[in-house]
Structure formats: structure tokens, C-alpha cells
Design a protein around this motif. Sequence first.
Motif, PDB file in Angstrom:
ATOM      1  N   THR A 121     -16.662  95.247 -16.940  1.00 39.20           N
ATOM      2  CA  THR A 121     -18.108  95.717 -15.903  1.00 39.20           C
ATOM      3  C   THR A 121     -19.206  95.369 -16.218  1.00 39.20           C
ATOM      4  N   ASP A 122     -19.627  95.512 -17.573  1.00 37.42           N
ATOM      5  CA  ASP A 122     -20.953  95.232 -18.241  1.00 37.42           C
ATOM      6  C   ASP A 122     -21.309  93.722 -17.886  1.00 37.42           C
ATOM      7  N   ALA A 123     -19.962  92.839 -18.077  1.00 34.15           N
ATOM      8  CA  ALA A 123     -20.127  91.486 -17.949  1.00 34.15           C
ATOM      9  C   ALA A 123     -20.298  91.060 -16.747  1.00 34.15           C
ATOM     10  N   ILE A 124     -19.558  91.848 -15.687  1.00 34.34           N
ATOM     11  CA  ILE A 124     -19.696  91.702 -14.201  1.00 34.34           C
ATOM     12  C   ILE A 124     -21.340  91.756 -13.552  1.00 34.34           C
ATOM     13  N   GLU A 125     -21.665  92.910 -14.206  1.00 32.64           N
ATOM     14  CA  GLU A 125     -22.964  93.397 -13.675  1.00 32.64           C
ATOM     15  C   GLU A 125     -24.156  92.330 -14.129  1.00 32.64           C
ATOM     16  N   ARG A 126     -23.704  91.896 -15.571  1.00 35.18           N
ATOM     17  CA  ARG A 126     -24.737  90.733 -15.724  1.00 35.18           C
ATOM     18  C   ARG A 126     -24.622  89.591 -15.216  1.00 35.18           C
ATOM     19  N   GLN A 127     -23.599  89.324 -14.919  1.00 36.23           N
ATOM     20  CA  GLN A 127     -23.151  87.835 -14.020  1.00 36.23           C
ATOM     21  C   GLN A 127     -23.883  87.905 -12.733  1.00 36.23           C
ATOM     22  N   ILE A 128     -23.645  89.101 -12.024  1.00 38.98           N
ATOM     23  CA  ILE A 128     -24.261  89.149 -10.697  1.00 38.98           C
ATOM     24  C   ILE A 128     -25.727  89.134 -10.748  1.00 38.98           C
ATOM     25  N   GLN A 129     -26.261  89.851 -11.886  1.00 40.39           N
ATOM     26  CA  GLN A 129     -27.777  89.545 -11.868  1.00 40.39           C
ATOM     27  C   GLN A 129     -28.167  88.500 -12.213  1.00 40.39           C
ATOM     28  N   LYS A 130     -27.552  87.539 -12.973  1.00 40.63           N
ATOM     29  CA  LYS A 130     -27.817  86.301 -13.317  1.00 40.63           C
ATOM     30  C   LYS A 130     -27.776  85.384 -11.917  1.00 40.63           C
ATOM     31  N   PHE A 131     -26.742  85.598 -11.094  1.00 38.94           N
ATOM     32  CA  PHE A 131     -26.731  84.930  -9.936  1.00 38.94           C
ATOM     33  C   PHE A 131     -27.568  85.337  -8.816  1.00 38.94           C
ATOM     34  N   VAL A 132     -28.005  86.622  -8.815  1.00 38.20           N
ATOM     35  CA  VAL A 132     -29.235  86.973  -7.887  1.00 38.20           C
ATOM     36  C   VAL A 132     -30.434  86.400  -8.201  1.00 38.20           C
ATOM     37  N   ASP A 133     -30.711  86.316  -9.396  1.00 30.91           N
ATOM     38  CA  ASP A 133     -31.953  85.413  -9.936  1.00 30.91           C
ATOM     39  C   ASP A 133     -31.850  84.080  -9.311  1.00 30.91           C
ATOM     40  N   ILE A 134     -30.709  83.464  -9.026  1.00 25.73           N
ATOM     41  CA  ILE A 134     -30.743  81.863  -8.746  1.00 25.73           C
ATOM     42  C   ILE A 134     -30.282  81.894  -7.095  1.00 25.73           C
ATOM     43  N   ALA A 135     -29.990  82.989  -6.536  1.00 21.49           N
ATOM     44  CA  ALA A 135     -29.398  82.920  -5.290  1.00 21.49           C
ATOM     45  C   ALA A 135     -30.582  82.733  -3.952  1.00 21.49           C
ATOM     46  N   PRO A 136     -30.156  82.212  -3.025  1.00 18.10           N
ATOM     47  CA  PRO A 136     -31.232  82.006  -1.985  1.00 18.10           C
ATOM     48  C   PRO A 136     -31.291  83.420  -1.381  1.00 18.10           C
ATOM     49  N   GLY A 137     -32.422  83.390  -0.785  1.00 11.80           N
ATOM     50  CA  GLY A 137     -32.686  84.689   0.197  1.00 11.80           C
ATOM     51  C   GLY A 137     -34.220  84.941  -0.205  1.00 11.80           C
ATOM     52  N   GLU A 138     -34.708  85.895   0.741  1.00  9.67           N
ATOM     53  CA  GLU A 138     -36.120  86.320   0.798  1.00  9.67           C
ATOM     54  C   GLU A 138     -36.071  87.730  -0.101  1.00  9.67           C
ATOM     55  N   LYS A 139     -35.234  88.668   0.186  1.00  9.88           N
ATOM     56  CA  LYS A 139     -35.118  89.969  -0.415  1.00  9.88           C
ATOM     57  C   LYS A 139     -34.207  90.160  -1.343  1.00  9.88           C
ATOM     58  N   PRO A 140     -34.466  90.987  -2.120  1.00 10.20           N
ATOM     59  CA  PRO A 140     -33.468  91.088  -3.422  1.00 10.20           C
ATOM     60  C   PRO A 140     -31.901  91.401  -2.776  1.00 10.20           C
ATOM     61  N   ALA A 141     -31.981  92.287  -1.744  1.00  7.94           N
ATOM     62  CA  ALA A 141     -30.551  92.716  -1.172  1.00  7.94           C
ATOM     63  C   ALA A 141     -29.841  91.464  -0.635  1.00  7.94           C
ATOM     64  N   GLU A 142     -30.709  90.543  -0.052  1.00 10.15           N
ATOM     65  CA  GLU A 142     -30.206  89.420   0.577  1.00 10.15           C
ATOM     66  C   GLU A 142     -29.469  88.538  -0.519  1.00 10.15           C
ATOM     67  N   ARG A 143     -30.343  88.342  -1.597  1.00  7.05           N
ATOM     68  CA  ARG A 143     -30.048  87.455  -2.853  1.00  7.05           C
ATOM     69  C   ARG A 143     -28.570  88.258  -3.386  1.00  7.05           C
ATOM     70  N   ARG A 144     -28.615  89.485  -3.467  1.00 14.40           N
ATOM     71  CA  ARG A 144     -27.307  90.254  -4.118  1.00 14.40           C
ATOM     72  C   ARG A 144     -26.243  89.935  -3.366  1.00 14.40           C
ATOM     73  N   VAL A 145     -26.396  90.028  -1.944  1.00  9.04           N
ATOM     74  CA  VAL A 145     -25.243  89.713  -1.102  1.00  9.04           C
ATOM     75  C   VAL A 145     -24.625  88.356  -1.289  1.00  9.04           C
ATOM     76  N   ALA A 146     -25.573  87.275  -1.409  1.00  3.04           N
ATOM     77  CA  ALA A 146     -25.285  85.901  -1.686  1.00  3.04           C
ATOM     78  C   ALA A 146     -24.782  85.870  -3.028  1.00  3.04           C
ATOM     79  N   ALA A 147     -25.301  86.495  -3.870  1.00  4.58           N
ATOM     80  CA  ALA A 147     -24.702  86.385  -5.148  1.00  4.58           C
ATOM     81  C   ALA A 147     -23.059  86.827  -5.428  1.00  4.58           C
ATOM     82  N   ILE A 148     -23.033  88.062  -4.831  1.00  4.36           N
ATOM     83  CA  ILE A 148     -21.515  88.722  -4.811  1.00  4.36           C
ATOM     84  C   ILE A 148     -20.632  87.806  -4.032  1.00  4.36           C
ATOM     85  N   GLY A 149     -21.287  87.586  -2.742  1.00  7.08           N
ATOM     86  CA  GLY A 149     -20.196  86.843  -1.828  1.00  7.08           C
ATOM     87  C   GLY A 149     -19.837  85.700  -2.288  1.00  7.08           C
TER      88      GLY A 149
END
Length: 185
Positions: A121-149
Motif C-alpha cells: 500500500t505504501d509503495a502504491i501510494e508513493r508510485q501514484i504520487q510520482k505519476f501525479v507529478d509527471i501526469a498531464p492535466g491542469e489540476k491535481p485531481a485531473e493528474r491523479r486520475v490520469a496517473a491512476i488510470g
Amino acid sequence: MAKSQKRKAESREAIMRSAAKLFRENGFDGVTVAAVMDGAGLTHGGFPRHFTSKEELITATLAELFAADAREPSLPMRDLHEFARAYLRSEHRGEPGTGCVFAALGPEMARAPRPTRDILTDAIERQIQKFVDIAPGEKPAERRVAAIGTWATMIGAMVLARIVNSDALSEDILASARLFLEVEG
């Protein structure tokens, strides 16, 4: 560090390297402690000096895999599309022993004991955050959806590509995932 302590640490690292490869290739249940020790170039009798159980070995090995990838990512982390292109390659599909632990062991890890699931769970949360940091999107919520999806699509495609016994279908799955994610090229 004393010579014997250094040797013990080196042996432990060799055991975990062997376990990481064998677990990803054969699953947790498909690997014996004896096979891990043999892969490390050590005798089965030395195992208790390093781990109390196979479950402890699994947890320690996964923790080290995630720590190593945090220190030195195995795939490019500048852009999520670049990562997906690198991930969704037939070479990655063909080398589960050195590839993504989630694609190799996902269903088994879902049934792992609580200490192992905590590390996952910790590893998944860290990886999602890494992807959020490099994902496309204007807003953090958009980047999180792009990262997880994007990540979920990559893992699912890799699992399916490894399951099928048709090279053509396997390649089609990977290519379709790249097209779906708009990372072809």
C-alpha cells in the motif's frame, strides 16, 4: 563493519535478489526457500540466519525492490507517456523476473498477509504520487486520475499480454494499450 557482518549483509542481499527474480517468474507459491538459496549460491541451511520464514523473505524482498526503484527508477520518470511507452514493450512482457512486480505478482499480493500488504500500500501510494507529478492535466485531481488510470491500464495490459499463449494477441494487447493511452510511437 566486521568482515562476518559484511558477509552476512552480502548474503542477505543475494538471497533477496534471487527471491525477487524467482518470485516474479514463478509466483510466491511456485518458489521454495531451497530454490531461492540455490539461486543466491548459498545452502538451504543458511536461510534461518537471515529470515525467520518465507513470508518474512517475501515482505523484505518487496520492500527492497520498492526502495531500489525509488533510488534508481528502472524506467524513465520524466513524463507519464514516456513511462507508459517504455512499460508496454514486448521486452518487458518477456522478462517478468526483472519487470514490474505488480504485473508479475498482483493477484498473489492481494492475498498477502497484513505486513506485506502494508508495504504494498505504501509503495502504491508513493508510485501514484510520482505519476501525479509527471501526469498531464491542469489540476491535481485531473493528474491523479490520469496517473491512476494510466498505471492501472499498463498493469492490466501487461498481465493480459503475459497470460495469452498467442504472440500475435499478446502484441495486439500491448499495442492497443499504447494506442488507448495515446503513447504509441
